[in-house]
Design a protein around this motif. Structure first.
Motif, PDB file in Angstrom:
ATOM      1  N   VAL B 185       0.268  -0.932  -0.489  1.00  0.00           N
ATOM      2  CA  VAL B 185       0.085  -0.169   0.081  1.00  0.00           C
ATOM      3  C   VAL B 185       0.724   1.065   0.013  1.00  0.00           C
ATOM      4  O   VAL B 185       1.898   1.448   0.785  1.00  0.00           O
ATOM      5  CB  VAL B 185      -1.021  -0.390   1.213  1.00  0.00           C
ATOM      6  CG1 VAL B 185      -2.107   1.382   1.101  1.00  0.00           C
ATOM      7  CG2 VAL B 185      -2.084  -1.467   1.488  1.00  0.00           C
ATOM      8  N   GLY B 186       1.470   1.954  -1.093  1.00  0.00           N
ATOM      9  CA  GLY B 186       1.709   2.621  -1.082  1.00  0.00           C
ATOM     10  C   GLY B 186       1.065   4.239  -1.046  1.00  0.00           C
ATOM     11  O   GLY B 186       0.562   4.518  -1.471  1.00  0.00           O
ATOM     12  N   GLY B 187       1.787   5.462  -0.685  1.00  0.00           N
ATOM     13  CA  GLY B 187       0.923   6.845  -0.448  1.00  0.00           C
ATOM     14  C   GLY B 187       2.256   7.589  -1.151  1.00  0.00           C
ATOM     15  O   GLY B 187       2.853   7.786  -1.055  1.00  0.00           O
ATOM     16  N   GLY B 188       1.325   9.040  -2.183  1.00  0.00           N
ATOM     17  CA  GLY B 188       2.172   9.586  -2.640  1.00  0.00           C
ATOM     18  C   GLY B 188       1.704  11.625  -1.375  1.00  0.00           C
ATOM     19  O   GLY B 188       0.947  11.203  -0.080  1.00  0.00           O
ATOM     20  N   ARG B 189       2.162  12.477  -1.937  1.00  0.00           N
ATOM     21  CA  ARG B 189       2.083  14.188  -1.081  1.00  0.00           C
ATOM     22  C   ARG B 189       0.370  13.236  -1.114  1.00  0.00           C
ATOM     23  O   ARG B 189      -0.153  14.486   0.230  1.00  0.00           O
ATOM     24  CB  ARG B 189       1.727  14.743  -2.156  1.00  0.00           C
ATOM     25  CG  ARG B 189       2.177  16.652  -2.131  1.00  0.00           C
ATOM     26  CD  ARG B 189       2.628  17.702  -3.298  1.00  0.00           C
ATOM     27  NE  ARG B 189       3.287  17.336  -3.589  1.00  0.00           N
ATOM     28  CZ  ARG B 189       4.349  17.875  -3.372  1.00  0.00           C
ATOM     29  NH1 ARG B 189       4.591  18.677  -1.950  1.00  0.00           N
ATOM     30  NH2 ARG B 189       5.488  18.173  -3.975  1.00  0.00           N
ATOM     31  N   GLY B 190      -0.150  13.280  -1.862  1.00  0.00           N
ATOM     32  CA  GLY B 190      -2.336  13.395  -1.345  1.00  0.00           C
ATOM     33  C   GLY B 190      -2.627  12.589  -0.369  1.00  0.00           C
ATOM     34  O   GLY B 190      -3.406  13.225   0.268  1.00  0.00           O
ATOM     35  N   VAL B 191      -1.453  11.703   0.809  1.00  0.00           N
ATOM     36  CA  VAL B 191      -1.666  11.680   1.938  1.00  0.00           C
ATOM     37  C   VAL B 191      -1.851  12.817   2.737  1.00  0.00           C
ATOM     38  O   VAL B 191      -2.046  12.561   4.235  1.00  0.00           O
ATOM     39  CB  VAL B 191      -1.020  10.660   2.150  1.00  0.00           C
ATOM     40  CG1 VAL B 191      -1.136   9.812   3.891  1.00  0.00           C
ATOM     41  CG2 VAL B 191      -0.660   9.198   1.317  1.00  0.00           C
ATOM     42  N   GLY B 192      -1.224  13.733   2.491  1.00  0.00           N
ATOM     43  CA  GLY B 192      -1.139  14.998   3.455  1.00  0.00           C
ATOM     44  C   GLY B 192      -0.015  15.037   4.266  1.00  0.00           C
ATOM     45  O   GLY B 192       0.334  15.910   4.851  1.00  0.00           O
ATOM     46  N   LEU B 206      -4.026  -5.046   7.179  1.00  0.00           N
ATOM     47  CA  LEU B 206      -5.095  -6.069   7.267  1.00  0.00           C
ATOM     48  C   LEU B 206      -5.308  -7.035   6.143  1.00  0.00           C
ATOM     49  O   LEU B 206      -5.474  -8.091   6.241  1.00  0.00           O
ATOM     50  CB  LEU B 206      -6.998  -5.298   7.147  1.00  0.00           C
ATOM     51  CG  LEU B 206      -7.667  -4.604   8.311  1.00  0.00           C
ATOM     52  CD1 LEU B 206      -8.561  -3.727   7.773  1.00  0.00           C
ATOM     53  CD2 LEU B 206      -8.050  -6.013   8.581  1.00  0.00           C
ATOM     54  N   LEU B 207      -4.486  -6.549   4.892  1.00  0.00           N
ATOM     55  CA  LEU B 207      -4.261  -7.308   3.816  1.00  0.00           C
ATOM     56  C   LEU B 207      -2.596  -8.174   3.952  1.00  0.00           C
ATOM     57  O   LEU B 207      -2.238  -8.861   2.890  1.00  0.00           O
ATOM     58  CB  LEU B 207      -3.938  -6.879   3.049  1.00  0.00           C
ATOM     59  CG  LEU B 207      -5.670  -5.152   2.424  1.00  0.00           C
ATOM     60  CD1 LEU B 207      -5.239  -5.069   1.217  1.00  0.00           C
ATOM     61  CD2 LEU B 207      -6.580  -6.567   1.972  1.00  0.00           C
ATOM     62  N   GLY B 208      -2.040  -8.117   4.784  1.00  0.00           N
ATOM     63  CA  GLY B 208      -0.566  -8.536   5.278  1.00  0.00           C
ATOM     64  C   GLY B 208       0.510  -8.289   4.688  1.00  0.00           C
ATOM     65  O   GLY B 208       1.321  -8.751   4.146  1.00  0.00           O
ATOM     66  N   GLY B 209       0.668  -6.976   4.512  1.00  0.00           N
ATOM     67  CA  GLY B 209       1.334  -6.162   3.285  1.00  0.00           C
ATOM     68  C   GLY B 209       2.184  -5.158   4.123  1.00  0.00           C
ATOM     69  O   GLY B 209       2.123  -5.505   4.788  1.00  0.00           O
ATOM     70  N   ALA B 210       2.813  -4.699   2.589  1.00  0.00           N
ATOM     71  CA  ALA B 210       3.601  -3.711   3.790  1.00  0.00           C
ATOM     72  C   ALA B 210       3.337  -2.112   3.132  1.00  0.00           C
ATOM     73  O   ALA B 210       2.849  -2.279   2.047  1.00  0.00           O
ATOM     74  CB  ALA B 210       4.620  -3.880   3.146  1.00  0.00           C
ATOM     75  N   VAL B 211       3.862  -1.287   4.047  1.00  0.00           N
ATOM     76  CA  VAL B 211       3.548   0.290   3.389  1.00  0.00           C
ATOM     77  C   VAL B 211       4.735   0.719   2.922  1.00  0.00           C
ATOM     78  O   VAL B 211       5.945   0.909   3.065  1.00  0.00           O
ATOM     79  CB  VAL B 211       2.899   1.098   4.674  1.00  0.00           C
ATOM     80  CG1 VAL B 211       2.877   2.264   4.238  1.00  0.00           C
ATOM     81  CG2 VAL B 211       1.972   0.494   4.859  1.00  0.00           C
ATOM     82  N   GLY B 212       4.864   1.840   1.731  1.00  0.00           N
ATOM     83  CA  GLY B 212       5.267   2.421   0.632  1.00  0.00           C
ATOM     84  C   GLY B 212       4.976   3.901   0.793  1.00  0.00           C
ATOM     85  O   GLY B 212       4.170   4.266   0.939  1.00  0.00           O
ATOM     86  N   GLY B 213       5.931   4.200  -0.086  1.00  0.00           N
ATOM     87  CA  GLY B 213       5.910   5.409   0.108  1.00  0.00           C
ATOM     88  C   GLY B 213       6.191   6.085  -1.805  1.00  0.00           C
ATOM     89  O   GLY B 213       7.506   5.492  -2.080  1.00  0.00           O
ATOM     90  N   SER B 214       6.270   7.330  -2.010  1.00  0.00           N
ATOM     91  CA  SER B 214       6.708   8.101  -3.058  1.00  0.00           C
ATOM     92  C   SER B 214       7.882   8.481  -3.129  1.00  0.00           C
ATOM     93  O   SER B 214       8.098   8.769  -1.660  1.00  0.00           O
ATOM     94  CB  SER B 214       5.112   9.106  -3.692  1.00  0.00           C
ATOM     95  OG  SER B 214       5.606  10.043  -3.132  1.00  0.00           O
ATOM     96  N   ARG B 215       8.681   8.926  -3.255  1.00  0.00           N
ATOM     97  CA  ARG B 215       9.981  10.236  -3.044  1.00  0.00           C
ATOM     98  C   ARG B 215       9.358  11.792  -2.448  1.00  0.00           C
ATOM     99  O   ARG B 215      10.632  11.497  -1.598  1.00  0.00           O
ATOM    100  CB  ARG B 215      10.966  10.728  -4.544  1.00  0.00           C
ATOM    101  CG  ARG B 215      12.160  11.152  -3.980  1.00  0.00           C
ATOM    102  CD  ARG B 215      13.414  10.730  -4.770  1.00  0.00           C
ATOM    103  NE  ARG B 215      14.491  11.201  -5.291  1.00  0.00           N
ATOM    104  CZ  ARG B 215      14.645  12.730  -5.606  1.00  0.00           C
ATOM    105  NH1 ARG B 215      14.048  13.227  -6.722  1.00  0.00           N
ATOM    106  NH2 ARG B 215      15.688  13.084  -5.117  1.00  0.00           N
ATOM    107  N   VAL B 216       8.009  12.179  -3.478  1.00  0.00           N
ATOM    108  CA  VAL B 216       7.995  12.790  -2.264  1.00  0.00           C
ATOM    109  C   VAL B 216       8.191  13.025  -0.426  1.00  0.00           C
ATOM    110  O   VAL B 216       8.120  13.646  -0.219  1.00  0.00           O
ATOM    111  CB  VAL B 216       6.988  13.231  -2.600  1.00  0.00           C
ATOM    112  CG1 VAL B 216       6.171  14.738  -2.064  1.00  0.00           C
ATOM    113  CG2 VAL B 216       6.992  14.360  -4.201  1.00  0.00           C
ATOM    114  N   GLN B 228      10.852   3.981   0.101  1.00  0.00           N
ATOM    115  CA  GLN B 228      11.096   4.386  -0.648  1.00  0.00           C
ATOM    116  C   GLN B 228      10.770   3.466  -1.862  1.00  0.00           C
ATOM    117  O   GLN B 228      11.557   2.578  -2.101  1.00  0.00           O
ATOM    118  CB  GLN B 228      11.771   5.286  -0.940  1.00  0.00           C
ATOM    119  CG  GLN B 228      11.363   6.356  -2.497  1.00  0.00           C
ATOM    120  CD  GLN B 228      12.652   6.943  -3.156  1.00  0.00           C
ATOM    121  OE1 GLN B 228      13.112   7.130  -4.099  1.00  0.00           O
ATOM    122  NE2 GLN B 228      13.391   8.140  -2.259  1.00  0.00           N
ATOM    123  N   VAL B 229       9.523   3.522  -2.553  1.00  0.00           N
ATOM    124  CA  VAL B 229       9.098   2.803  -4.343  1.00  0.00           C
ATOM    125  C   VAL B 229       9.664   3.615  -4.966  1.00  0.00           C
ATOM    126  O   VAL B 229       8.803   4.931  -4.837  1.00  0.00           O
ATOM    127  CB  VAL B 229       7.430   2.329  -4.055  1.00  0.00           C
ATOM    128  CG1 VAL B 229       7.371   1.964  -5.688  1.00  0.00           C
ATOM    129  CG2 VAL B 229       7.496   1.348  -2.795  1.00  0.00           C
TER     130      VAL B 229
END
Lengths: 249, 301
Positions: B185-192, B206-216, B228-229
């Motif tokens: 589950v990745g997040g970008g600037r829109g996550v705020g 809940l999905l047994g996954g990892a969290v990633g993010g953009s370079r921003v 970072q992804v």
């Protein structure tokens, strides 16, 4: 430290008519991201342990802009290995840098590179320079500490970290994330403009890896299915998750 | 001899699969990886001082075998070891190759530049020919034939151990690794904000996954850089990538294009990442993600 001038690409890359280079006529330039962190790391090392910093780049006359950017951040000395603007291969780049580094009047303790340049991505110039200079080297580093004439370097591995210890002088190639590079101050920018840049004209040489042409890969556009707008789409999202086998019940 | 370096990372199997396209391959196994079925022959490197990774020692082992072609995965270790081999022997190294074909004594190769948003077609000559394989450029495919394994003891000296792993910090127990996660589950600037990522954490859990993010996001300090992804971060290959509030700059796309499926949650239906997605929900992630979490909980998870 050694840095590279690279174009700031937008959402799409456009090539020149002969497919030998990126069309940069409408693009600005920057220091490649890993190398910007190398500059910051050098400044932090000197702030902690004393000493001075020198930045080198191999590139067209315009690469003086990136040297000035590094000096605006706080680097004292700059050397430009001036080319005609064509992309140099990794072997020639490393040989020219090693020669320029050997010719520096002051001995050095740490030689920093970016892990790979954003554009050509050859992943080898730092290691080649280390071999030319007969120095120990480690790549892909996201943490550096120096104590008692010894450099400790940290690299991400398998979700954790692996640690290397190197005698000085040493060559280290760093990755973005090792630090957050500072912004240049206004006085820094003014000082950088006044500081002279040493210039060298290196000789190119051929590589056994010969570029034929560059190709922009076709866009892999998918047929996107819009599941809805807003929170009402949640049940359909969960349906998709269930179809993918990610929800058991 | 076509030699393929196996460095302990599962993407070594991708490199083995790729190398088989050039002929019969010998795997050179430095760290325990099950290569059975991926190659006809394997050599397991044994040396009393090779308890931990030492780049120059691995390079010397490769050189001692006098191969004609060496293939390595495009990992930190693969790139580093072949760079040492190239520097020692004064030969070329083609990094992040995605396709290769024999052309007489030369190899015609296609390799990634700009993390894969640009390709270079090139001709590689000389001996040995060194190439690393771009991560997630090929699917690992076993041949079904059993692998004959023998041990190989290289002749190594002090000079090869000047740089060696001297310590290790293990990952925090229970964390899901970004590069091998089934769901990211990745997040970008829109996550705020930094706090905004708690929503994404909940969905990822809940999905047994990892969290990633953009370079921003990593540059703003909302997430550590290791999350970072992208071109300057991790190359992921999950079954599903959920991209929340990410516009889809080239730098990010090259990090997530290995994902089998992409679900986008974004306010802007014209964001570049929507064109790369399999599914999209248009709207505010701060409303949509909690609604998905609630729906999953309602279903008993």
């Amino acid at each position: 430290m050694c840095v590279k001038r690279v174009p700031e690409t937008g959402a799409r890359i456009t090539l020149t008519a002969d497919a030998q280079a990126i069309d940069t006529s409408l693009l600005g330039f920057t220091i490649s991201p890993h190398e910007e962190c190398a500059v910051e790391e050098a400044l932090r090392i000197v702030a902690e342990h004393g000493g001075s910093t020198t930045v080198l780049t191999l590139g067209p006359p315009g690469a003086a802009e990136q040297l000035q950017n590094a000096m605006a951040m706080g680097v004292q000395n700059a050397v430009l290995l001036e080319t005609d603007g064509s992309d140099w291969n990794a072997e020639a780049t490393a040989a020219a840098l090693a020669e320029a580094i050997r010719a520096q009047p002051e001995p050095f303790d740490v030689l920093l590179f970016g892990n790979e340049a954003a554009d050509t991505g050859d992943y080898q110039v730092g290691v080649r320079v280390a071999h030319e200079l007969g120095l120990p080297c480690v790549t892909g580093i996201k943490g550096i500490a120096i104590e008692d004439g010894k450099l400790t370097a940290r690299r991400e591995a398998g979700g954790g970290w692996e640690i290397f210890e190197l005698p000085l002088p040493a060559v280290v190639t760093v990755k973005e994330g090792i630090n957050l590079p500072r912004y240049a101050s206004l006085p820094g920018r003014l000082r950088a403009k006044k500081t002279p840049i040493a210039r060298i004209e290196p000789q190119p040489r051929a590589s056994a890896l010969e570029t034929i042409r560059l190709v922009v890969p076709p866009e892999q556009e998918t047929h996107v299915k819009i599941l809805g707008g807003g929170a009402d789409a949640a049940p359909r999202v969960v349906e998709v998750l269930r179809d993918l086998g990610l929800v058991t019940s | 001899m076509i030699l393929c370096l196996v460095d302990g990372d599962p993407v070594s199997l991708e490199a083995l699969t790729f190398a088989r396209g050039l002929g019969e391959v010998e795997a050179l196994v430095f760290e325990e990886t099950d290569v059975d079925g991926y190659t006809t022959r394997a050599r397991r490197v044994v040396h009393p001082r090779l308890g931990d990774y030492a780049p120059a020692a691995w390079a010397q082992t490769v050189i001692e075998l006098e191969p004609e072609v060496v293939v390595a995965p495009g990992t930190d270790r693969g790139q580093e070891v072949l760079a040492h081999v190239a520097a020692r022997l004064g030969v070329a190294l083609a990094a992040n190759v995605v396709a290769v074909a024999a052309d007489g004594d030369a190899l015609q190769i296609t390799r990634q530049r700009w993390g894969g948003s640009l390709l270079e077609e090139a001709r590689l000559t000389g001996t040995p020919k060194l190439l690393t394989v771009a991560i997630h450029a090929v699917e690992p495919q076993p041949t079904g034939v059993a692998t004959a394994t023998e041990e190989f003891a290289p002749s190594l000296a002090d000079e090869h151990f000047l740089v060696q792993v001297s310590g290790r910090e293990q990952p925090t127990a229970g964390t899901v690794r970004l590069d091998t996660a089934r769901v990211v589950v990745g997040g970008g600037r829109g996550v705020g904000s930094k706090e905004g990522f708690e929503l994404l954490e909940e969905l990822a859990n809940l999905l047994g996954g990892a969290v990633g993010g953009s370079r921003v996001v990593t540059n703003l300090g909302w997430r550590p850089h290791s999350d970072q992804v992208g071109q300057t971060g991790a190359r992921i290959a999950p079954d599903l990538y959920v991209a929340c509030g990410i516009s889809g700059a080239i730098q990010h796309i090259v990090g997530c294009k290995g994902a089998k499926r992409i679900l986008v949650i974004n306010k802007d239906e014209h964001a570049p990442i929507v064109a790369r997605a399999d599914w999209a929900v248009i709207g505010d992630l701060h409303e949509i993600v909690p609604a998905i979490v609630a729906e999953l909980r309602k279903n008993g998870r």
